[in-house]
Design a protein around this motif. Structure first.
Motif, PDB file in Angstrom:
ATOM      1  N   LYS A 140       0.833  -1.209   0.000  1.00 25.18           N
ATOM      2  CA  LYS A 140       0.000   0.000   0.000  1.00 25.18           C
ATOM      3  C   LYS A 140       0.864   1.254   0.000  1.00 25.18           C
ATOM      4  O   LYS A 140       0.637   2.185  -0.788  1.00 25.18           O
ATOM      5  CB  LYS A 140      -0.914   0.001   1.218  1.00 25.18           C
ATOM      6  N   LEU A 143       2.645   1.682  -3.367  1.00 26.60           N
ATOM      7  CA  LEU A 143       1.710   2.107  -4.417  1.00 26.60           C
ATOM      8  C   LEU A 143       1.427   3.603  -4.320  1.00 26.60           C
ATOM      9  O   LEU A 143       1.330   4.297  -5.344  1.00 26.60           O
ATOM     10  CB  LEU A 143       0.406   1.316  -4.312  1.00 26.60           C
ATOM     11  N   GLU A 144       1.299   4.102  -3.103  1.00 27.61           N
ATOM     12  CA  GLU A 144       1.088   5.544  -2.922  1.00 27.61           C
ATOM     13  C   GLU A 144       2.292   6.318  -3.441  1.00 27.61           C
ATOM     14  O   GLU A 144       2.142   7.342  -4.134  1.00 27.61           O
ATOM     15  CB  GLU A 144       0.843   5.854  -1.439  1.00 27.61           C
ATOM     16  N   ARG A 147       2.304   6.152  -7.307  1.00 25.88           N
ATOM     17  CA  ARG A 147       1.300   7.048  -7.904  1.00 25.88           C
ATOM     18  C   ARG A 147       1.773   8.494  -7.876  1.00 25.88           C
ATOM     19  O   ARG A 147       1.576   9.246  -8.829  1.00 25.88           O
ATOM     20  CB  ARG A 147      -0.037   6.905  -7.166  1.00 25.88           C
ATOM     21  N   SER A 163      -1.001   0.302 -13.036  1.00 24.71           N
ATOM     22  CA  SER A 163      -2.428   0.032 -12.913  1.00 24.71           C
ATOM     23  C   SER A 163      -2.682  -1.453 -12.649  1.00 24.71           C
ATOM     24  O   SER A 163      -3.556  -1.821 -11.858  1.00 24.71           O
ATOM     25  CB  SER A 163      -3.153   0.482 -14.183  1.00 24.71           C
ATOM     26  N   TYR A 165      -0.544  -3.478 -11.135  1.00 22.51           N
ATOM     27  CA  TYR A 165      -0.106  -3.713  -9.757  1.00 22.51           C
ATOM     28  C   TYR A 165      -1.204  -3.286  -8.777  1.00 22.51           C
ATOM     29  O   TYR A 165      -1.485  -3.976  -7.800  1.00 22.51           O
ATOM     30  CB  TYR A 165       1.164  -2.912  -9.456  1.00 22.51           C
ATOM     31  N   GLU A 166      -1.799  -2.133  -9.052  1.00 18.91           N
ATOM     32  CA  GLU A 166      -2.866  -1.646  -8.185  1.00 18.91           C
ATOM     33  C   GLU A 166      -4.052  -2.601  -8.164  1.00 18.91           C
ATOM     34  O   GLU A 166      -4.657  -2.834  -7.126  1.00 18.91           O
ATOM     35  CB  GLU A 166      -3.323  -0.261  -8.644  1.00 18.91           C
ATOM     36  N   SER A 167      -4.375  -3.166  -9.331  1.00 19.78           N
ATOM     37  CA  SER A 167      -5.517  -4.075  -9.392  1.00 19.78           C
ATOM     38  C   SER A 167      -5.268  -5.316  -8.546  1.00 19.78           C
ATOM     39  O   SER A 167      -6.185  -5.813  -7.877  1.00 19.78           O
ATOM     40  CB  SER A 167      -5.809  -4.457 -10.847  1.00 19.78           C
ATOM     41  N   TYR A 169      -3.392  -5.447  -5.850  1.00 20.25           N
ATOM     42  CA  TYR A 169      -3.538  -4.992  -4.459  1.00 20.25           C
ATOM     43  C   TYR A 169      -5.012  -4.824  -4.088  1.00 20.25           C
ATOM     44  O   TYR A 169      -5.437  -5.204  -2.987  1.00 20.25           O
ATOM     45  CB  TYR A 169      -2.791  -3.672  -4.264  1.00 20.25           C
ATOM     46  N   LEU A 170      -5.813  -4.277  -4.996  1.00 23.79           N
ATOM     47  CA  LEU A 170      -7.233  -4.063  -4.717  1.00 23.79           C
ATOM     48  C   LEU A 170      -7.986  -5.380  -4.561  1.00 23.79           C
ATOM     49  O   LEU A 170      -8.912  -5.476  -3.746  1.00 23.79           O
ATOM     50  CB  LEU A 170      -7.865  -3.219  -5.832  1.00 23.79           C
ATOM     51  N   LYS A 182      -9.811  -1.043 -13.281  1.00 26.98           N
ATOM     52  CA  LYS A 182      -8.412  -1.023 -13.716  1.00 26.98           C
ATOM     53  C   LYS A 182      -8.089  -2.241 -14.581  1.00 26.98           C
ATOM     54  O   LYS A 182      -7.365  -2.146 -15.577  1.00 26.98           O
ATOM     55  CB  LYS A 182      -7.498  -0.976 -12.496  1.00 26.98           C
TER      56      LYS A 182
END
Length: 371
Positions: A140, A143-144, A147, A163, A165-167, A169-170, A182
């Motif tokens: 987390k 990722l911040e 971004r 994007s 990678y974020e998906s 994590y989500l 995403k």
């Protein structure tokens, strides 16, 4: 990442064959730190001579990479030094040395006079390591940071991979709607092969978007998508699930749910959320079925889904009682009455509830300020 999936599946269903496969891969790659972690996690007897041999090989390679960096600093330019730093970070990641990989990435990020793109690459490597080790908190934070760096100067390819990678994590944190958007945007432009295979990416995209997309968009963006059609047949039961939902073949849909549940349980991102996903998929199909009727008998609904009347009665009672379905069951006549939600009234009630929450927070803040 494929190794992480194999280790996860072995943890769910340990077999001598899967244990041998994992240990062979770990020893072939000389992953001494990860070998120790795997042995401790699964109670495997550690071969001390093999472990010492791998540690010596790791130490020799790390020393060679340090010498390469020193030579680059003495005799070459900044780009060669940066390449040597990335080689060291990637090596620590490859042998499963989580802390060493984090530290090596931090050296790159904190180095002065390097491009934003290279900083993003280092942070994304750190995110991959965090995802590999299920280090959600660190993922987390990174990722911040990624971004923020991407907003300053990330190119298209890095933004596209970020994007993905974020998906991942989500999904891990059960924000499936956020992941769906995403993932769907990345299906046509997938380049993130270091995170997962393309069929795995499509699997994540389809499962999350079945829950997120309205029926017309599901047809247009999933069922008829050329990119999805290329690989969906490689994923067992997935196309059956989506097409049976769209075509209102409810008994086929229910049968495919049982198979998809097994696939979800075997995936390390989805596994802990499998019960939630399957429940939401059932609510989705019940809602779609009941929206077509004002009243329907329990027996005809049970026949449509290929289940017993007792099962469908219990399912409806549970979902109606917790407010997930707009219906009532008449047990005298064994009939289900569908109630249409008044959207204006619902919206009004939501605004009132949100207003009450806001007023309470303002009052709490006022008390703190006055103190």
């Amino acid at each position: 990442m494929s190794l992480a999936q194999s280790v996860f599946r072995h943890g769910r269903n340990p077999t001598p064959a899967s244990e041998k496969e994992i240990l062979d891969l770990v020893t072939q790659r000389q992953m001494a730190p990860y070998y120790a972690r795997v042995c401790a996690a699964f109670g495997i007897s550690k071969d001390e001579s093999l472990y010492a041999k791998m540690k010596d090989a790791n130490a020799a390679e790390i020393a060679a990479l340090a010498a390469k960096k020193e030579d680059a600093e003495a005799n070459q330019g900044d780009m060669e030094v940066l390449d040597a730093l990335f080689d060291a970070a990637k090596y620590h990641a490859r042998i499963g040395d989580r802390d060493g990989a984090y530290a090596a990435c931090d050296v790159i990020v904190e180095r002065p006079k390097i491009s934003t793109g290279k900083r993003i690459d280092a942070v994304m490597l750190k995110i991959r390591v965090a995802l590999f080790f299920d280090d959600v908190g660190n993922a987390k934070k990174q990722l911040e940071d990624a971004r923020r760096l991407a907003a300053d100067g990330g190119d298209w390819d890095r933004n596209n991979r970020l994007s993905a990678y974020e998906s991942a994590y989500l999904i891990v944190t059960r924000d499936l709607k956020g992941a769906a958007k995403k993932l769907l945007g990345g299906v046509a432009t997938f380049t993130c092969v270091e995170l997962c295979t393309y069929p795995e990416f499509v699997f994540y995209a389809v499962v999350t978007n079945v829950l997120a997309l309205p029926r017309p968009d599901l047809k247009k963006r999933i069922i008829d998508s050329p990119e999805v059609l290329q690989v969906i047949k490689q994923i067992p039961h997935l196309s059956t699930l989506v097409e049976s939902l769209y075509n209102c073949e409810y008994s086929v849909y229910f049968a495919s749910l049982l198979e998809i549940e097994k696939v979800l349980l075997d995936d390390r991102y989805f596994s802990q959320h499998t019960r939630y996903v399957i429940r939401e998929l059932r609510v989705l199909v019940y809602t779609q079925f009941l929206d077509a009727y004002k009243t329907v008998t329990l027996s005809s609904m049970a026949a449509a889904f290929g289940v017993s009347v007792e099962f469908i009665d219990g399912e409806l009672a549970r979902f109606i009682s917790c407010g997930r379905l707009n219906a009532k069951v008449d047990k005298v006549d064994n009939v289900v009455h569908t109630t249409r939600a008044d959207l204006k009234s619902k919206k009004y009630q939501e605004i009132i509830k949100s207003g009450d929450v806001l007023l309470n927070r303002i009052q709490q803040l006022a008390r703190v300020v006055s103190i």
